[in-house]
Design a protein around this motif. Structure first.
Motif, mmCIF file in Angstrom:
data_model
loop_
_atom_site.group_PDB
_atom_site.id
_atom_site.type_symbol
_atom_site.label_atom_id
_atom_site.label_comp_id
_atom_site.label_asym_id
_atom_site.label_seq_id
_atom_site.Cartn_x
_atom_site.Cartn_y
_atom_site.Cartn_z
ATOM 1 N N UNK A 94 -26.945 53.395 83.377
ATOM 2 C CA UNK A 94 -25.938 53.356 84.431
ATOM 3 C C UNK A 94 -25.801 54.707 85.104
ATOM 4 N N UNK A 95 -25.763 55.746 84.297
ATOM 5 C CA UNK A 95 -25.629 57.107 84.842
ATOM 6 C C UNK A 95 -26.839 57.506 85.686
ATOM 7 N N UNK A 96 -28.006 56.992 85.329
ATOM 8 C CA UNK A 96 -29.234 57.300 86.093
ATOM 9 C C UNK A 96 -29.324 56.500 87.396
ATOM 10 N N UNK A 97 -28.404 55.543 87.572
ATOM 11 C CA UNK A 97 -28.448 54.733 88.777
ATOM 12 C C UNK A 97 -29.434 53.585 88.704
ATOM 13 N N UNK A 98 -29.813 53.182 87.491
ATOM 14 C CA UNK A 98 -30.785 52.104 87.294
ATOM 15 C C UNK A 98 -30.115 50.734 87.194
ATOM 16 N N UNK A 99 -28.786 50.715 87.010
ATOM 17 C CA UNK A 99 -28.055 49.457 86.848
ATOM 18 C C UNK A 99 -27.027 49.280 87.965
ATOM 19 N N UNK A 100 -26.814 48.039 88.346
ATOM 20 C CA UNK A 100 -25.775 47.720 89.326
ATOM 21 C C UNK A 100 -24.396 47.891 88.691
ATOM 22 N N UNK A 297 -20.505 50.446 62.129
ATOM 23 C CA UNK A 297 -20.938 50.733 63.493
ATOM 24 C C UNK A 297 -20.128 49.966 64.528
ATOM 25 N N UNK A 298 -20.311 50.336 65.789
ATOM 26 C CA UNK A 298 -19.753 49.617 66.930
ATOM 27 C C UNK A 298 -20.894 49.369 67.902
ATOM 28 N N UNK A 299 -21.092 48.092 68.269
ATOM 29 C CA UNK A 299 -22.202 47.761 69.153
ATOM 30 C C UNK A 299 -21.841 46.534 69.972
ATOM 31 N N UNK A 300 -22.429 46.430 71.130
ATOM 32 C CA UNK A 300 -22.250 45.231 71.941
ATOM 33 C C UNK A 300 -23.575 44.856 72.574
ATOM 34 N N UNK A 301 -23.924 43.583 72.458
ATOM 35 C CA UNK A 301 -24.997 43.047 73.295
ATOM 36 C C UNK A 301 -24.341 42.605 74.596
ATOM 37 N N UNK A 302 -24.870 43.101 75.698
ATOM 38 C CA UNK A 302 -24.212 42.892 76.987
ATOM 39 C C UNK A 302 -25.245 42.535 78.056
ATOM 40 N N UNK A 303 -24.755 42.008 79.163
ATOM 41 C CA UNK A 303 -25.622 41.598 80.268
ATOM 42 C C UNK A 303 -25.475 42.582 81.419
ATOM 43 N N UNK A 304 -26.616 43.092 81.876
ATOM 44 C CA UNK A 304 -26.631 44.065 82.956
ATOM 45 C C UNK A 304 -27.635 43.628 84.024
ATOM 46 N N UNK A 305 -27.465 44.167 85.217
ATOM 47 C CA UNK A 305 -28.341 43.814 86.342
ATOM 48 C C UNK A 305 -29.045 45.084 86.825
ATOM 49 N N UNK A 306 -30.379 45.111 86.763
ATOM 50 C CA UNK A 306 -31.101 46.302 87.235
ATOM 51 C C UNK A 306 -31.041 46.395 88.756
ATOM 52 N N UNK A 307 -31.040 47.609 89.277
ATOM 53 C CA UNK A 307 -31.013 47.784 90.739
ATOM 54 C C UNK A 307 -32.289 47.222 91.374
ATOM 55 N N UNK A 308 -33.330 47.043 90.560
ATOM 56 C CA UNK A 308 -34.593 46.505 91.078
ATOM 57 C C UNK A 308 -34.570 44.991 91.269
#
Length: 436
Positions: A94-100, A297-308
């Motif tokens: 996200x910080x790199x700008x690769x995710x919406x 631990x703390x973890x989440x499987x999550x759904x993300x959208x690539x900018x591509x």
């Protein structure tokens, strides 16, 4: 056919053709965990509700998924429209700008209902980059019937040394019953997730405050020696091939007296259709040792959208649906309330859910306690309990995971594995310019 009918027929054909063309394909890359297999099955409801969106699934083993997604997003390959990722990737990518950015969600999405620690873990600089499908802590699963037969009592908060003692008394390999099952499969999100929490409990940390690795310290030595010794004495054969799914199968078939792993397994070990021991499972907190910091631990499987992605709007519509309260209600209706994806929403933990899910209280208390900003007995310069949220960790964690798997199989001694881990990690960190 008269002229009017011909025109009407032609228009109808054109309409059908346009309608068929309008169905937008959303390609979803996900992990082969049971919750995601269920999501794929129930997504037929989504397609019925959204005839203009067609879902295409790519389901992969955990290590393979991470590798494929990392390669695709780093090269802006655009193979996938929805990525199943965790807190590590969400923050960095996200910080790199690769995710919406996940903005302008539907009004009924109720983002405030999502636990703050989960939202923060999937954000960078205050912006959310992935929607949580489920979240997990690590907890202890054990066979109440075997404990009772052996005259043992599991404390609410066991230590790792107590776990080894119990394992010794319950280990009966001639009967196909092993004292303890733990992850051994190499991978930064496989064996290293578990081993890092063991190390945290022993007071270890990945790096000191100047980003120097600490694998040659006494804490890591104590932790890895304990892990290798306990697994060799009381674990199942071939443990270096076992990740989450393999150990879940072993536990459900009655071969493990104890298992420490993701809390998300709670609904599967208590499901009589897939677990032979469903009525005999006990749940308690992940083991501690010299400290309880970072023991779970703390973890989440999550759904993300690539900018591509070329289908961002459709991908967002699906991601919001699959992580919504409505999806949880669909799971409850189809598969039972105990199977609702856990760990993400406060509203999930209703009286009905708490009653139906005997693992719910331990999960909820563990999630509330987990603090990625304070994962060790000593101060650390990083965020993350079972991982380190820096770009270099993926390569470093994978390399160290292979070394520790080699220690488990006896290819090298734990001390040699730790020394090699120290050298390789120092080299990678120096190359990356740490301290920064």
């Amino acid at each position: 056919m008269n002229h009017t009918l011909k025109v009407f027929a032609a228009a109808s054909c054109l309409s059908l053709t346009v309608g068929a063309q309008a169905a937008e394909t959303v390609t979803i890359a996900t992990v082969n965990n049971s919750d995601m297999i269920r999501m794929q099955r129930l997504a037929k409801t989504f397609e019925e509700q959204h005839p203009d969106i067609k879902l295409k699934w790519v389901v992969l083993e955990e290590n393979v998924l991470r590798q494929r997604l990392t390669t695709d997003i780093a090269t802006q390959g655009g193979q996938f429209d929805v990525l199943t990722i965790g807190m590590y990737e969400a923050a960095l990518w996200g910080e790199k700008g690769w995710l919406e950015p996940m903005k302008d969600l539907p009004a009924d999405y109720a983002l405030d209902d999502v636990f703050p620690s989960v939202r923060e873990g999937l954000s960078a600089k205050g912006q959310l980059y992935a929607l949580p499908f489920y979240a997990e802590a690590s907890i202890t699963y054990y066979r109440k019937d075997l404990f009772e037969q052996a005259g043992l009592e599991m404390p609410e908060q066991p230590t790792w040394e107590q776990m080894a003692e119990f394992a010794g008394k319950l280990h009966q390999p001639d009967k196909g019953q092993y004292g303890i099952c733990l992850r051994g499969k190499a991978g930064w999100g496989e064996n290293m997730a578990l081993i890092t929490t063991v190390a945290n409990a022993y007071g270890a940390r990945w790096f000191d405050e100047q980003w120097k690795p600490e694998f040659t310290g006494s804490e890591w030595k104590n932790a890895l020696n304990f892990y290798v010794d306990t697994m060799n004495k009381y674990g199942p054969p071939g443990a270096s091939s076992n990740g989450f799914n393999e150990n879940l199968a072993l536990f459900n078939s009655g071969k493990c007296a104890m298992w420490v792993d993701a809390s998300v397994a709670g609904s599967f070990v208590t499901d009589k259709s897939q677990s032979k021991v469903a009525d005999s499972v006990g749940f308690t907190f992940a083991p501690t040792q010299v400290t309880d910091k970072g023991a779970s631990w703390l973890y989440s499987w999550a759904l993300a959208i690539p900018t591509s992605s070329k289908s961002k709007d459709a991908a967002k519509t699906f991601s919001a649906w699959a992580t919504s309260k409505a999806y949880g209600e669909l799971v409850a209706e189809k598969d039972g309330v105990a199977n609702v994806p856990p760990g993400t929403r406060a509203s999930t933990y209703s009286d009905a859910y708490m009653k139906a899910a005997p693992f719910a209280k331990v999960t909820l208390d563990s999630l509330k306690k987990a603090n990625p900003a304070d994962p060790s007995a000593k101060p650390v310069p990083y965020v993350g309990i079972q991982l380190v949220t820096i770009p270099e960790f993926q390569a470093i964690g994978t390399a160290v995971g292979k070394l520790f798997a080699a220690a488990l199989t006896g290819q090298m001694k734990p001390e040699q594995a730790l020394q090699a881990a120290q050298q390789s990690t120092e080299r990678e960190m120096k190359r990356a310019g740490y301290p920064k």
